[in-house]
Design a protein around this motif. Sequence first.
Motif, PDB file in Angstrom:
ATOM      1  N   LYS A  88      -1.061   6.187   5.891  1.00 53.23           N
ATOM      2  CA  LYS A  88      -1.615   7.062   6.935  1.00 53.23           C
ATOM      3  C   LYS A  88      -2.160   6.212   8.079  1.00 53.23           C
ATOM      4  CE  LYS A  88      -4.961  10.829   7.404  1.00 53.23           C
ATOM      5  NZ  LYS A  88      -5.986  10.210   8.234  1.00 53.23           N
ATOM      6  N   LEU A  89      -2.905   5.164   7.735  1.00 56.03           N
ATOM      7  CA  LEU A  89      -3.508   4.306   8.765  1.00 56.03           C
ATOM      8  C   LEU A  89      -2.441   3.583   9.573  1.00 56.03           C
ATOM      9  CD1 LEU A  89      -6.430   2.833   6.652  1.00 56.03           C
ATOM     10  CD2 LEU A  89      -6.655   4.379   8.578  1.00 56.03           C
ATOM     11  N   LEU A  90      -1.401   3.128   8.890  1.00 56.36           N
ATOM     12  CA  LEU A  90      -0.337   2.420   9.611  1.00 56.36           C
ATOM     13  C   LEU A  90       0.404   3.359  10.561  1.00 56.36           C
ATOM     14  CD1 LEU A  90       1.097   0.107   6.809  1.00 56.36           C
ATOM     15  CD2 LEU A  90      -0.118  -0.594   8.865  1.00 56.36           C
ATOM     16  N   GLY A  91       0.512   4.616  10.160  1.00 63.74           N
ATOM     17  CA  GLY A  91       1.176   5.601  11.012  1.00 63.74           C
ATOM     18  C   GLY A  91       0.401   5.861  12.298  1.00 63.74           C
ATOM     19  N   GLU A  92      -0.915   5.671  12.241  1.00 63.55           N
ATOM     20  CA  GLU A  92      -1.756   5.939  13.422  1.00 63.55           C
ATOM     21  C   GLU A  92      -2.164   4.661  14.143  1.00 63.55           C
ATOM     22  OE1 GLU A  92      -4.959   7.932  11.493  1.00 63.55           O
ATOM     23  OE2 GLU A  92      -3.832   9.780  11.173  1.00 63.55           O
ATOM     24  N   HIS A  93      -1.655   3.531  13.673  1.00 61.59           N
ATOM     25  CA  HIS A  93      -2.094   2.242  14.221  1.00 61.59           C
ATOM     26  C   HIS A  93      -1.624   2.065  15.673  1.00 61.59           C
ATOM     27  CE1 HIS A  93      -3.732  -1.714  13.690  1.00 61.59           C
ATOM     28  NE2 HIS A  93      -2.631  -2.272  14.145  1.00 61.59           N
ATOM     29  N   LEU A  94      -2.534   1.570  16.519  1.00 58.81           N
ATOM     30  CA  LEU A  94      -2.211   1.342  17.937  1.00 58.81           C
ATOM     31  C   LEU A  94      -2.155  -0.158  18.210  1.00 58.81           C
ATOM     32  CD1 LEU A  94      -4.544   3.997  19.596  1.00 58.81           C
ATOM     33  CD2 LEU A  94      -2.112   4.215  19.071  1.00 58.81           C
ATOM     34  N   ARG A 186       3.882   1.524  18.508  1.00 60.19           N
ATOM     35  CA  ARG A 186       5.059   0.697  18.299  1.00 60.19           C
ATOM     36  C   ARG A 186       5.544   0.956  16.880  1.00 60.19           C
ATOM     37  NH1 ARG A 186       3.902  -5.256  19.919  1.00 60.19           N
ATOM     38  NH2 ARG A 186       3.196  -5.483  17.790  1.00 60.19           N
ATOM     39  N   GLN A 187       6.844   0.857  16.711  1.00 58.76           N
ATOM     40  CA  GLN A 187       7.389   1.069  15.376  1.00 58.76           C
ATOM     41  C   GLN A 187       6.956  -0.071  14.458  1.00 58.76           C
ATOM     42  OE1 GLN A 187       9.288   3.907  15.196  1.00 58.76           O
ATOM     43  NE2 GLN A 187       9.144   3.697  12.986  1.00 58.76           N
TER      44      GLN A 187
END
Lengths: 189, 204
Positions: A88-94, A186-187
């Motif tokens: 979840k955190l990686l999906g929202e990481h900026l 970013r992906q």
Amino acid sequence: MAEINLLETQGRLNAVKEQGKRWLLRIATLIFVVALGVYGYLFFSDRSSQKQIRENRAVILQAQSDLENNRQRSELITRQGQLKSANKLLGEHLFWSGLLPELARVTLTSAQYSSIETGTEGDMFVTVTVPTYTDAEKFLQVFDLPEYNQQFSNVRVLALSQTQKDNVLQTSMRLQLILNPNLLRRQIQ
Amino acid sequence: MQSNSLSTIANSQQMQNPILQAILLLAFTGLFGWFILAPKFTANDVTRTELAELKTQRQNLEADQVELNRLIAQMQTAQDDIRLVDEAVPLSSRPTKIAVLIEAYARNSALTLKQLNIDGLDEHISAGNKDLADNQFGGNRALATINVTANVSGNIEQFRNFLQLLEQSGRIIDVDSMIVSSDEEAIQFNIRLKTYAYELNTSL
């Protein structure tokens, strides 16, 4: 002769009646026996079911106890929660490292930034210093070009002032910009 | 006297009548069916339903056990992945680990770390948790957010490298906000970060 015939008919009729009564009794007995048989079947079936219920309950209790006391299960649950949280955190990481080069590209290093304030909300506040009002105008004009306003848009001038510092005139602007959140996304590889 | 009278009734002409016997037998069977057989049938039906439910529950538990064993085996063969997850979201929110990490990133990008604050430290036990001594994975856990504020100074390129190190960090570190301000000597970067731990849930 006729009387003898009548007696014979009566006797046969009586015999048939007697036989019918006996058959009726037999059928009633059969129904009773069947009812007793059904009761016997239900009795043994119930006992067997009760025995199976006791066995199944014991197995279920044992299995539940084994599951609850399984330490690897606790680790598994913890790891699953950990992994879910990480995904979840990686999906929202900026990715913020791309912000400053893009800001420099857009403003073509024509200005000096004395402050940049930004957060995840999308608003960005910058204070820029340029030599003259004309430079300030040119600085703002850049944001009207489609090439440059993709990441930074809706520029509001919150304050505009000119001061003299070390015998040099300096024009300061405090701006509010909208930052395109996709710039920070970013992906993940 | 009484047995005499019963015997008398049994031997009487009426009682020898098969129709009467059949009617009495049927009446008795009806009463037997109504008062004994039907309740037994209902009880048996309830028992069978209960047994069917227990069998389903047992099958589900056995299937769960099989699935659990499969997942445990999968977990045991994925130790490298577990190490990565453990680094990304550790099981402890110990602040010194975070401080060491941020300090190392600042040093590696040649920035000067002027100030570092970590908030919300009193919520979790950082060391010597006796409850976990017996079973380190026991208890309910939830994602805990640790807020970090860092003040570093240097130039823009160094700060960009610092941001890249944060992005590439094995531990998940999110930038919440940043303020860049310049003075006569150097550029000051005030950055607010969020990092995470899968900590014991203290609210339960």
